[in-house]
Scaffold this motif. Sequence first.
Motif, PDB file in Angstrom:
ATOM      1  N   ASP A  29      77.128 113.927 -51.888  1.00  0.00           N
ATOM      2  CA  ASP A  29      77.679 112.682 -52.433  1.00  0.00           C
ATOM      3  C   ASP A  29      77.091 111.492 -51.685  1.00  0.00           C
ATOM      4  O   ASP A  29      77.037 111.502 -50.447  1.00  0.00           O
ATOM      5  CB  ASP A  29      79.198 112.663 -52.314  1.00  0.00           C
ATOM      6  N   ILE A  30      76.656 110.477 -52.437  1.00  0.00           N
ATOM      7  CA  ILE A  30      76.107 109.273 -51.823  1.00  0.00           C
ATOM      8  C   ILE A  30      76.811 108.029 -52.338  1.00  0.00           C
ATOM      9  O   ILE A  30      77.471 108.057 -53.377  1.00  0.00           O
ATOM     10  CB  ILE A  30      74.586 109.136 -52.067  1.00  0.00           C
ATOM     11  N   SER A  31      76.676 106.956 -51.607  1.00  0.00           N
ATOM     12  CA  SER A  31      77.164 105.649 -52.062  1.00  0.00           C
ATOM     13  C   SER A  31      76.132 104.603 -51.665  1.00  0.00           C
ATOM     14  O   SER A  31      75.216 104.878 -50.894  1.00  0.00           O
ATOM     15  CB  SER A  31      78.522 105.322 -51.441  1.00  0.00           C
ATOM     16  N   ILE A  32      76.300 103.404 -52.188  1.00  0.00           N
ATOM     17  CA  ILE A  32      75.379 102.313 -51.877  1.00  0.00           C
ATOM     18  C   ILE A  32      76.054 101.338 -50.924  1.00  0.00           C
ATOM     19  O   ILE A  32      77.246 101.050 -51.056  1.00  0.00           O
ATOM     20  CB  ILE A  32      74.923 101.596 -53.169  1.00  0.00           C
ATOM     21  N   GLU A  33      75.313 100.875 -49.928  1.00  0.00           N
ATOM     22  CA  GLU A  33      75.782  99.849 -49.014  1.00  0.00           C
ATOM     23  C   GLU A  33      74.929  98.605 -49.208  1.00  0.00           C
ATOM     24  O   GLU A  33      73.694  98.691 -49.180  1.00  0.00           O
ATOM     25  CB  GLU A  33      75.688 100.323 -47.559  1.00  0.00           C
ATOM     26  N   ILE A  34      75.562  97.460 -49.396  1.00  0.00           N
ATOM     27  CA  ILE A  34      74.864  96.218 -49.717  1.00  0.00           C
ATOM     28  C   ILE A  34      74.975  95.243 -48.553  1.00  0.00           C
ATOM     29  O   ILE A  34      76.083  94.949 -48.080  1.00  0.00           O
ATOM     30  CB  ILE A  34      75.451  95.584 -50.998  1.00  0.00           C
ATOM     31  N   GLU A  35      73.839  94.763 -48.073  1.00  0.00           N
ATOM     32  CA  GLU A  35      73.838  93.741 -47.026  1.00  0.00           C
ATOM     33  C   GLU A  35      74.351  92.429 -47.614  1.00  0.00           C
ATOM     34  O   GLU A  35      73.970  92.042 -48.707  1.00  0.00           O
ATOM     35  CB  GLU A  35      72.431  93.548 -46.465  1.00  0.00           C
ATOM     36  N   GLY A  36      75.201  91.762 -46.873  1.00  0.00           N
ATOM     37  CA  GLY A  36      75.768  90.510 -47.376  1.00  0.00           C
ATOM     38  C   GLY A  36      76.694  90.753 -48.548  1.00  0.00           C
ATOM     39  O   GLY A  36      76.698  89.993 -49.524  1.00  0.00           O
ATOM     40  N   GLU A  37      77.498  91.823 -48.449  1.00  0.00           N
ATOM     41  CA  GLU A  37      78.314  92.211 -49.607  1.00  0.00           C
ATOM     42  C   GLU A  37      79.352  91.158 -49.978  1.00  0.00           C
ATOM     43  O   GLU A  37      79.752  91.074 -51.144  1.00  0.00           O
ATOM     44  CB  GLU A  37      78.983  93.562 -49.383  1.00  0.00           C
ATOM     45  N   ASP A  38      79.806  90.331 -49.037  1.00  0.00           N
ATOM     46  CA  ASP A  38      80.762  89.281 -49.384  1.00  0.00           C
ATOM     47  C   ASP A  38      80.132  88.277 -50.343  1.00  0.00           C
ATOM     48  O   ASP A  38      80.770  87.831 -51.310  1.00  0.00           O
ATOM     49  CB  ASP A  38      81.254  88.562 -48.130  1.00  0.00           C
ATOM     50  N   ASN A  39      78.884  87.903 -50.082  1.00  0.00           N
ATOM     51  CA  ASN A  39      78.186  86.988 -50.989  1.00  0.00           C
ATOM     52  C   ASN A  39      77.929  87.644 -52.340  1.00  0.00           C
ATOM     53  O   ASN A  39      78.024  86.998 -53.390  1.00  0.00           O
ATOM     54  CB  ASN A  39      76.860  86.536 -50.369  1.00  0.00           C
ATOM     55  N   PHE A  40      77.596  88.937 -52.314  1.00  0.00           N
ATOM     56  CA  PHE A  40      77.370  89.663 -53.561  1.00  0.00           C
ATOM     57  C   PHE A  40      78.667  89.765 -54.364  1.00  0.00           C
ATOM     58  O   PHE A  40      78.682  89.582 -55.580  1.00  0.00           O
ATOM     59  CB  PHE A  40      76.827  91.050 -53.249  1.00  0.00           C
ATOM     60  N   ARG A  41      79.762  90.011 -53.665  1.00  0.00           N
ATOM     61  CA  ARG A  41      81.070  90.081 -54.317  1.00  0.00           C
ATOM     62  C   ARG A  41      81.427  88.730 -54.958  1.00  0.00           C
ATOM     63  O   ARG A  41      81.947  88.677 -56.083  1.00  0.00           O
ATOM     64  CB  ARG A  41      82.121  90.487 -53.297  1.00  0.00           C
ATOM     65  N   SER A  42      81.127  87.649 -54.266  1.00  0.00           N
ATOM     66  CA  SER A  42      81.407  86.308 -54.816  1.00  0.00           C
ATOM     67  C   SER A  42      80.587  86.042 -56.062  1.00  0.00           C
ATOM     68  O   SER A  42      81.070  85.412 -57.018  1.00  0.00           O
ATOM     69  CB  SER A  42      81.118  85.237 -53.754  1.00  0.00           C
ATOM     70  N   LEU A  43      79.337  86.513 -56.066  1.00  0.00           N
ATOM     71  CA  LEU A  43      78.474  86.354 -57.236  1.00  0.00           C
ATOM     72  C   LEU A  43      79.106  87.032 -58.452  1.00  0.00           C
ATOM     73  O   LEU A  43      79.123  86.473 -59.556  1.00  0.00           O
ATOM     74  CB  LEU A  43      77.104  86.952 -56.936  1.00  0.00           C
ATOM     75  N   ILE A  44      79.637  88.222 -58.248  1.00  0.00           N
ATOM     76  CA  ILE A  44      80.278  88.954 -59.343  1.00  0.00           C
ATOM     77  C   ILE A  44      81.541  88.232 -59.801  1.00  0.00           C
ATOM     78  O   ILE A  44      81.762  88.039 -61.006  1.00  0.00           O
ATOM     79  CB  ILE A  44      80.605  90.389 -58.896  1.00  0.00           C
TER      80      ILE A  44
END
Length: 352
Positions: A327-342
């Motif tokens: 099982d794998i998952s994705i980790e996103i650098e700067g995820e707070d900014n990415f979350r705000s974009l969404i």
Amino acid sequence: MNRVASVALSPLARLYGVAMKARRDLYRRGLVRVREINVPVISVGNLTMGGTGKTPLVEWVADELAAANRRVCILTRGYGRAHPKERVIVSNGGEILSGAEQAGDEAFLLAERLKGRAAVISDADRVSAALWAIENLGSEVFILDDGFQNLGLARNLDLVTIDATNPWGNRRLLPAGILRESPMELARADCIVLTRADESDQLQELESKIDALSKSRPVFRSRMKILGLRPVSAVAKGLSAEEIKSSRAAAFCGIGNPQSFLTQLRGAGYQLGHVQIFRDHHVYTQTDLDRIVRAAIAAGAEVLMTTAKDEVKLRSLRFELPCYAVDISIEIEGEDNFRSLIENSLVSEARP
């Protein structure tokens, strides 16, 4: 001209490129209708065929939306399923209503991973499926899986995944290469997510090229992380994680980027004595599995390892060696900014 933007064209690829451009022009000029459904749509797509890490990103986005108490529905074509022209309600958000053969391996995997948090529908007609989901499931936001080339549905956000280890393939359009469109079409995206960024040694050069091609759209780096192993076969349930890692293993898969899977396993310390690769979306038979086992034993392997996407198609088969799904998952650098974009896209106006 940027070398990446200058795509090499064989005669068939040239014909394909002309057809794709003509199709885009029809939508841009309003000669083919783009449907708006009055519900936010987030598209997750790519420029190349398969293996860019798109499915883990779809799961990540769905998880975030569900955590914000949104009724999420994933619209997917359901590649590799038995009857591709039929609509299949894979999950209604609470229950899984279909199997992998009817739904498609990735659609079924998403339904299992997101059970209780997102509905999943396999349908080539994503507009019709969305309207059905609004009426019957009360869906409040859609994730358009593999949506960058699906121009018929207006969207609030266009996310494009690019595999940092193989961003452009051989720089050839289909069928001579794996490019579905010219990299210049990145200018249509709202955001680019670089997957497997930790596996690339030319990341800054790639980001510079993407910045030029996309006209300075935001770029987020990400990496794939192994969450753990799940036993696929009954004989696998007695081994500990330490015993698996110290055992000689055989890995097999039928995915878009098999080398990344193998790199992950080796990087995590697993000892691969045998590797067997099948085409993406391969449907396994008992004969396939018996051959894998024979080759694994001949190579001295004591356990089998495969992907979660492959595992959903193995459950009815018989194993003579312990087998584990990774099982794998994705980790996103700067995820707070990415979350705000969404989050911001949910209140923006949908567009072609």
